[in-house]
Design a protein around this motif. Sequence first.
Motif, PDB file in Angstrom:
ATOM      1  N   ASP A  29      30.774  29.404  50.707  1.00  0.00           N
ATOM      2  CA  ASP A  29      31.576  30.580  50.386  1.00  0.00           C
ATOM      3  C   ASP A  29      30.993  31.350  49.211  1.00  0.00           C
ATOM      4  O   ASP A  29      31.129  32.575  49.128  1.00  0.00           O
ATOM      5  N   VAL A  33      29.427  35.392  52.879  1.00  0.00           N
ATOM      6  CA  VAL A  33      30.765  35.737  53.336  1.00  0.00           C
ATOM      7  C   VAL A  33      31.005  34.955  54.624  1.00  0.00           C
ATOM      8  O   VAL A  33      30.246  35.082  55.592  1.00  0.00           O
ATOM      9  N   HIS A  36      31.189  35.098  59.668  1.00  0.00           N
ATOM     10  CA  HIS A  36      30.285  35.991  60.397  1.00  0.00           C
ATOM     11  C   HIS A  36      29.542  35.248  61.502  1.00  0.00           C
ATOM     12  O   HIS A  36      29.419  34.022  61.476  1.00  0.00           O
ATOM     13  N   GLU A  72      27.420  43.619  51.961  1.00  0.00           N
ATOM     14  CA  GLU A  72      27.692  42.909  50.701  1.00  0.00           C
ATOM     15  C   GLU A  72      26.904  43.541  49.569  1.00  0.00           C
ATOM     16  O   GLU A  72      25.697  43.779  49.687  1.00  0.00           O
ATOM     17  N   LEU A  85      32.572  43.924  49.193  1.00  0.00           N
ATOM     18  CA  LEU A  85      32.333  43.894  50.632  1.00  0.00           C
ATOM     19  C   LEU A  85      32.840  45.217  51.198  1.00  0.00           C
ATOM     20  O   LEU A  85      34.046  45.503  51.162  1.00  0.00           O
ATOM     21  N   LEU A  87      33.511  47.246  54.359  1.00  0.00           N
ATOM     22  CA  LEU A  87      33.795  46.774  55.710  1.00  0.00           C
ATOM     23  C   LEU A  87      34.138  47.921  56.653  1.00  0.00           C
ATOM     24  O   LEU A  87      34.932  48.804  56.328  1.00  0.00           O
ATOM     25  N   ALA A  96      37.605  39.580  60.375  1.00  0.00           N
ATOM     26  CA  ALA A  96      37.474  40.350  59.142  1.00  0.00           C
ATOM     27  C   ALA A  96      38.417  41.536  59.066  1.00  0.00           C
ATOM     28  O   ALA A  96      38.608  42.102  57.983  1.00  0.00           O
ATOM     29  N   TRP A  99      41.140  41.908  56.325  1.00  0.00           N
ATOM     30  CA  TRP A  99      40.721  41.807  54.933  1.00  0.00           C
ATOM     31  C   TRP A  99      40.927  43.108  54.163  1.00  0.00           C
ATOM     32  O   TRP A  99      41.078  43.090  52.938  1.00  0.00           O
ATOM     33  N   TYR A 104      39.910  39.309  51.064  1.00  0.00           N
ATOM     34  CA  TYR A 104      39.077  38.236  51.608  1.00  0.00           C
ATOM     35  C   TYR A 104      39.668  36.877  51.241  1.00  0.00           C
ATOM     36  O   TYR A 104      39.987  36.629  50.069  1.00  0.00           O
ATOM     37  N   ALA A 106      39.117  33.797  50.023  1.00  0.00           N
ATOM     38  CA  ALA A 106      38.088  32.990  49.369  1.00  0.00           C
ATOM     39  C   ALA A 106      38.454  31.515  49.406  1.00  0.00           C
ATOM     40  O   ALA A 106      39.611  31.145  49.179  1.00  0.00           O
ATOM     41  N   THR A 113      35.920  38.233  45.719  1.00  0.00           N
ATOM     42  CA  THR A 113      35.388  39.213  46.662  1.00  0.00           C
ATOM     43  C   THR A 113      36.391  40.341  46.832  1.00  0.00           C
ATOM     44  O   THR A 113      37.538  40.105  47.220  1.00  0.00           O
ATOM     45  N   VAL A 115      37.268  43.803  48.869  1.00  0.00           N
ATOM     46  CA  VAL A 115      36.943  44.430  50.149  1.00  0.00           C
ATOM     47  C   VAL A 115      37.316  45.910  50.094  1.00  0.00           C
ATOM     48  O   VAL A 115      38.425  46.270  49.678  1.00  0.00           O
TER      49      VAL A 115
END
Length: 704
Positions: A29, A33, A36, A72, A85, A87, A96, A99, A104, A106, A113, A115
Amino acid sequence: MLHRGIKFVYAAVFAFSALVAFLFVRGLDEDYVLGHSAVVWVLDSDDSASGSDVARAVTAFAAEHNVAVAREVPDLRNPDGLRHLYLAAGAPDSVAAPWLKEGYPAFGRDLRTEVHPLDQIGQRDPRGYYYVFGPSAASDALVAEFKDLGLQASIHHPLSFEELTPFYADSILVLSFAVVALAAITMTGASVLLNAKAYGVLRLQGRSFPDILFRDLRQLARFAMIAAAAVAGGALVVLGLYNGLAWLGLFASTAAGVAGLLVLLILAAHAAMLALTFRTDVLRALKGELPARAASASAYLVRVPALLLAFGIATSTVLAAQDVLSRQDSRELYAKVGDTAAIRLNGSLSQEDTKTLETRVGQWLRQSDAAGELIVAGRRELQDLARGAGLPQGELLIVNETFLDRQPYLDPMGRRFAPAAKDGKSPDARSVRLIVPASLSRHAPAIAAEVPGILSPGHRERIKGDQVETLQAANGQQVFGYNSGEQVHTAARNTKEDRSLVHDPVLLVVPNGSAYLTDNAYTSFATQGGVVFPDPSDIQKGIDTKKLQTYVIAIRPVGQNAALQMRDSVNDLRMQLFNLGIAVTVLIITGIGVCIVYSRKNAQAIFVKHISGWRFVANHRSVLAVEGILALLLVAWVPFQVWQQNQELEQYTALGIPAPSQPAQITALDLGLTCGLVALEAGAVLLALAVFHRRIVKEGATEG
């Protein structure tokens, strides 16, 4: 009834599997990310499409192919604690998609993180990492899309077995797995052998080998289910409090995989040891006797590698402890430099763009150096400067005048070396000062001869001999290097260690902003953390005014970086101590196992010899002789390895090639660890043998 030791093994294996899964997923982690299916790495661009053009194209691609794509980006101010991130959630049902609203999930707590929608990325350079959340075919289509935009990209699968294996092959988690597997096999085998009498009774009742094995497995299945449920319940509670059960499926599958491998090894050891008990006839088995040769051979097949493994782990543990202590010593120095920060350069560049980076960033660093805004503290290993010149182990620091102004360095008379006076001269008109500790004065000519090559590789003629002034420094000094030296890879040092405090370094002082240092040298030192800015705002100002956002992607406070390295070192030490404890336990168990097999086989002979007046050593000379040979093997192990390494170095010399490293030597650490392990393994055997000897004598006297 099963021996309680086997039940303990299963409970310990399940608990260890949960721990390994936690550490493994937390590490993943922090590196990637999660969730994926592929990572597309954009490495080059023909600059035909701007950052906003690429963002719009990726957003349209995600909607068209019904996948999610995320870019990222490390945080400029806090790259080690925060990542961004960006997105494009083209697939509302992708992992995803939520998010953007929920954030995110974590797994760990050390890296946060944030987003954002991809359209908020702005005019950022499009080169970097793009995560694809969806079918694997989508990554191929995304590469084709990037190609149409003038970008060169490649596909990677960092969570695949093929790419994870080389990354984790030498990790401490793999070592922990090996040590625990060895311990589990040892304890299982010992527990089965200790239950030999019970198996003898079952054989007397007409039970066959398969009958007894399946009986054991049925009893183990019930206990294993209870133990697994208890561990799973505990893990759910802990993870629920720690991260709200984020990535529970990945954690569970990892824990199940580790536990499955260990259970297979345990079952194989269980069956093998049970088969070994069947090699003794029923009447002897009822007395608890075992096939001595086979049982002893099995014990030593584990004992010998365990001993060598314990030695290696003990060495790593001591080095890890020394590393933690040295980092503690340098914590105050990092606190004193306050907000002083280094820079992180973009690694997602083509060869041509890397040359552009060296030129643009190098010129900016040179101008900042001339303005006194930065400190140069580049590093080189002395032994790497001139192979075959006989230079000792030590470090050369390539520094600027500002470094001397910040870090005191004294001559033999106790006077501080001062930065060059501002006399109006051009930096290129001043001499380069080579300051050598008195203890290395005889090597000063050899080091001075290498200065042109150090500062201007490939263009030694740019620096003449009379431009290098050699001076002498007092012995016994320590200089703060502004970084731990971990990013400086050398042949002379192949172990991880903190070198924030450099002992008796050779200083090569270059005038601020002079042409003695090339643009490439500035960027190389920056990559190693050897260029730092006391005022981080100077970095931000340079990035903005010189338009370096593509090349300088993060500002890293040196104190924060040192704290993160300290945390990693402490975690590493804890794991090494855990491994060492398990390895020592294996040594003790195998030693006791050897004594059990020996004493049960020779109980009558031991008693007769005892009452006949035989001394303890003479009575047990066979087992003590084998243990003596084992101790000699350990004593000879380090000299053998040193001899082997030096033989390989001599092959380079015979071919006329400079050796990649200095000859290996036996250190006091090697001797101390060898003596300690010999005392431990021999002491455990002697103690166990004395206990069994006393029991045999007592039981024999009672029967008499």
